[in-house]
Design a protein around this motif. Sequence first.
Motif, PDB file in Angstrom:
ATOM      1  N   THR A 150      45.850 -71.555 -35.506  1.00  0.00           N
ATOM      2  CA  THR A 150      44.667 -70.688 -35.331  1.00  0.00           C
ATOM      3  C   THR A 150      44.176 -70.165 -36.671  1.00  0.00           C
ATOM      4  O   THR A 150      44.892 -70.175 -37.677  1.00  0.00           O
ATOM      5  CB  THR A 150      44.977 -69.454 -34.460  1.00  0.00           C
ATOM      6  OG1 THR A 150      45.719 -68.507 -35.244  1.00  0.00           O
ATOM      7  CG2 THR A 150      45.739 -69.809 -33.197  1.00  0.00           C
ATOM      8  N   GLU A 151      42.967 -69.672 -36.679  1.00  0.00           N
ATOM      9  CA  GLU A 151      42.468 -68.884 -37.805  1.00  0.00           C
ATOM     10  C   GLU A 151      43.146 -67.512 -37.728  1.00  0.00           C
ATOM     11  O   GLU A 151      43.680 -67.145 -36.662  1.00  0.00           O
ATOM     12  CB  GLU A 151      40.949 -68.711 -37.686  1.00  0.00           C
ATOM     13  CG  GLU A 151      40.156 -70.008 -37.762  1.00  0.00           C
ATOM     14  CD  GLU A 151      40.240 -70.677 -39.134  1.00  0.00           C
ATOM     15  OE1 GLU A 151      40.589 -69.990 -40.110  1.00  0.00           O
ATOM     16  OE2 GLU A 151      39.950 -71.887 -39.220  1.00  0.00           O
ATOM     17  N   PRO A 152      43.122 -66.745 -38.822  1.00  0.00           N
ATOM     18  CA  PRO A 152      43.754 -65.410 -38.770  1.00  0.00           C
ATOM     19  C   PRO A 152      42.887 -64.427 -37.977  1.00  0.00           C
ATOM     20  O   PRO A 152      42.388 -63.456 -38.520  1.00  0.00           O
ATOM     21  CB  PRO A 152      43.874 -65.014 -40.242  1.00  0.00           C
ATOM     22  CG  PRO A 152      42.926 -65.885 -40.983  1.00  0.00           C
ATOM     23  CD  PRO A 152      42.643 -67.089 -40.167  1.00  0.00           C
ATOM     24  N   ASN A 191      52.187 -65.751 -38.635  1.00  0.00           N
ATOM     25  CA  ASN A 191      51.751 -65.297 -39.959  1.00  0.00           C
ATOM     26  C   ASN A 191      51.127 -63.926 -39.801  1.00  0.00           C
ATOM     27  O   ASN A 191      50.287 -63.723 -38.931  1.00  0.00           O
ATOM     28  CB  ASN A 191      50.711 -66.255 -40.535  1.00  0.00           C
ATOM     29  CG  ASN A 191      51.284 -67.636 -40.765  1.00  0.00           C
ATOM     30  OD1 ASN A 191      51.814 -67.914 -41.831  1.00  0.00           O
ATOM     31  ND2 ASN A 191      51.210 -68.489 -39.755  1.00  0.00           N
ATOM     32  N   SER A 193      49.829 -60.098 -41.767  1.00  0.00           N
ATOM     33  CA  SER A 193      49.545 -59.289 -42.956  1.00  0.00           C
ATOM     34  C   SER A 193      48.958 -57.961 -42.503  1.00  0.00           C
ATOM     35  O   SER A 193      48.659 -57.779 -41.330  1.00  0.00           O
ATOM     36  CB  SER A 193      48.569 -60.011 -43.889  1.00  0.00           C
ATOM     37  OG  SER A 193      47.328 -60.213 -43.233  1.00  0.00           O
ATOM     38  N   ARG A 205      50.202 -62.436 -46.774  1.00  0.00           N
ATOM     39  CA  ARG A 205      50.888 -62.608 -45.491  1.00  0.00           C
ATOM     40  C   ARG A 205      52.332 -63.051 -45.674  1.00  0.00           C
ATOM     41  O   ARG A 205      52.697 -63.610 -46.708  1.00  0.00           O
ATOM     42  CB  ARG A 205      50.173 -63.658 -44.676  1.00  0.00           C
ATOM     43  CG  ARG A 205      50.468 -65.064 -45.150  1.00  0.00           C
ATOM     44  CD  ARG A 205      49.642 -66.067 -44.418  1.00  0.00           C
ATOM     45  NE  ARG A 205      49.113 -67.045 -45.326  1.00  0.00           N
ATOM     46  CZ  ARG A 205      49.429 -68.343 -45.256  1.00  0.00           C
ATOM     47  NH1 ARG A 205      50.248 -68.781 -44.339  1.00  0.00           N
ATOM     48  NH2 ARG A 205      48.921 -69.183 -46.112  1.00  0.00           N
TER      49      ARG A 205
HETATM   50  P1  ADP Z   1      49.313 -72.915 -45.183  1.00  0.00           P
HETATM   51  O1  ADP Z   1      48.550 -74.167 -45.347  1.00  0.00           O
HETATM   52  O2  ADP Z   1      49.775 -72.290 -46.432  1.00  0.00           O
HETATM   53  O3  ADP Z   1      50.363 -72.982 -44.113  1.00  0.00           O
HETATM   54  P2  ADP Z   1      47.171 -72.037 -43.571  1.00  0.00           P
HETATM   55  O4  ADP Z   1      45.852 -71.743 -44.159  1.00  0.00           O
HETATM   56  O5  ADP Z   1      47.388 -73.304 -42.861  1.00  0.00           O
HETATM   57  O6  ADP Z   1      48.246 -71.849 -44.691  1.00  0.00           O
HETATM   58  O7  ADP Z   1      47.526 -70.847 -42.611  1.00  0.00           O
HETATM   59  C1  ADP Z   1      48.668 -70.839 -41.853  1.00  0.00           C
HETATM   60  C2  ADP Z   1      48.514 -69.758 -40.822  1.00  0.00           C
HETATM   61  O8  ADP Z   1      48.461 -68.489 -41.428  1.00  0.00           O
HETATM   62  C3  ADP Z   1      47.235 -69.893 -40.016  1.00  0.00           C
HETATM   63  O9  ADP Z   1      47.542 -69.672 -38.660  1.00  0.00           O
HETATM   64  C4  ADP Z   1      46.359 -68.784 -40.549  1.00  0.00           C
HETATM   65  O10 ADP Z   1      45.527 -68.258 -39.551  1.00  0.00           O
HETATM   66  C5  ADP Z   1      47.369 -67.735 -40.973  1.00  0.00           C
HETATM   67  N1  ADP Z   1      46.915 -66.879 -42.065  1.00  0.00           N
HETATM   68  C6  ADP Z   1      46.324 -67.276 -43.214  1.00  0.00           C
HETATM   69  N2  ADP Z   1      46.073 -66.190 -43.989  1.00  0.00           N
HETATM   70  C7  ADP Z   1      46.538 -65.097 -43.332  1.00  0.00           C
HETATM   71  C8  ADP Z   1      46.599 -63.698 -43.630  1.00  0.00           C
HETATM   72  N3  ADP Z   1      46.133 -63.195 -44.753  1.00  0.00           N
HETATM   73  N4  ADP Z   1      47.143 -62.880 -42.705  1.00  0.00           N
HETATM   74  C9  ADP Z   1      47.623 -63.372 -41.553  1.00  0.00           C
HETATM   75  N5  ADP Z   1      47.616 -64.664 -41.228  1.00  0.00           N
HETATM   76  C10 ADP Z   1      47.081 -65.532 -42.100  1.00  0.00           C
END
Ligand code: ADP
Length: 472
Positions: A150-152, A191, A193, A205
């Motif tokens: 998912t998106e955050p 994830n 934060s 996060r």
């Molecule tokens: P990565 O590629 O480093 O695993 P992603 O962009 O794929 O990072 O994100 C992984 C997960 O973390 C996703 O579900 C995203 O929504 C969540 N996420 C990204 N940034 C944050 C944040 N600042 N706080 C909480 N969750 C986050």
Amino acid sequence: MSYELVAGLETHVELSTKAKIFCQCTTEFGGDPNTHCCPICMGMPGTLPKLNKKVVEYAVKAGLATNCKIRNVSKMDRKNYTYPDLPKAYQISQFDKPICYDGYIKLSSGKNIRINRIHIEEDAGKLIHEGGDTYIDYNRGGVPLIEIVTEPDFRSIDEVIEYLEKLRLIMKYIGVSDVKMQEGSLRCDVNISARKKGDEKFGTRTEIKNMNSLNFIAKAMEYEFNRHVDILESGGVIDQETRRYDSALNITESMRDKEDEDDYRYFRDPDLVNIIISEEEINKLKVELPQLPDKKLDIFMNEYGLPKDDADLLIKYKKIAEYFEEASKGIKNKKLVSNYILSQVYRRMPTDSDKEECSVSLPPKYLGELISLLENKKINSSMASQALEKMLDTGKPVSEFISKKDMEGIDEGLLREICLRAVDENKEAVESYLGGKEKAFGAIIGYIMKETRGKADPQKAAEIVKEIIKTS
Ligand code: ADP
Ligand code: MG
Ligand code: ZN
């Protein structure tokens, strides 16, 4: 200072295909260690993987059911890392061209949780730590997974739990996974934060790995959010890292620094060809999708007039929802059907797996027949309840327990006659009732029920008796 929670989920769902993703071994849970394995899923040199077509179909269905777009041409990539549960030293996954992208799941508040991507990958084996030794079981290695990212978009623990419950139900409805959290067929990386209320920018996060209980997810998130807030409040900074939840102590602890994409040296798997899926094939899968839980909920509430609580309970298990639909065919008062299912029928299915299977021997059609008699005032509700118990015991239709004559009900003319007689023969009770003793009224109704051998509608009888008393 008040802080806002921000979270995003990466959810792994084990697909319930019969065979593993790149070989013919069974995906069945459990089994003696290393008995569901072959040279391919053990990562022996010289073996070649062949993608199971069903895995692609299931992933596309999952995407369609979560409003994703489907990529017509995608590919498999190698994610390189060494760990004893991964004998090839790489996991076959999808990197830059996931098969599904850009979807969402709608929460009951109306808010959409955006799905960034759904990709296909293989599961790893399992390490078993026992008496100071570590054993490896590769049965799970090569079991197909989808990862739903998912998106955050989450702003509370409740939203996370509702999303997971919805996701789980959707996967179950479309039949791509049994999503048994306790068996690990749905696992989650959370994830999380914290940011100051009103801030635009997200905080740093941390990621809590491999959670497979909603209860623990809620506890771990609460702990982790508070930890972030405490650090930020005291002027500290959050390390971006991967953490694990210790349920015995109810704390999270650091596992390792977060690895970067670069660390994995992703590259296309040269052993596997492109995954090509045409619009036609996608449409065919779309047609095969069953009615989804949200759609059912909408129909149950807005067309059938059920209260939300009833509708929620009925859709929680697909087979119970279908039982209700079948039983309520031709019945006007759908709430009546729902009442009987959620009380007497429900009691016959005490466990979760009973409900999952809707394990009653009574065909829904028979329940419908009974309710129809009740709805048309041929029998009253106590007759219906008693007959239903016997029907549930035996799986037989109502005609076995209520005679034709008893099913004819009592027409209003006859009921009026009996009520007149009741008033006539219970003069004392009538006097006491008129004198303010509400209880005495029961004796008059009791007389009527006895005379009609329980067939009269007691409410209707009460109306008539009151009318007679008033006018006499
Ligand atoms: P990565 O590629 O480093 O695993 P992603 O962009 O794929 O990072 O994100 C992984 C997960 O973390 C996703 O579900 C995203 O929504 C969540 N996420 C990204 N940034 C944050 C944040 N600042 N706080 C909480 N969750 C986050
Ligand atoms: Mg990620
Ligand atoms: Zn195998």
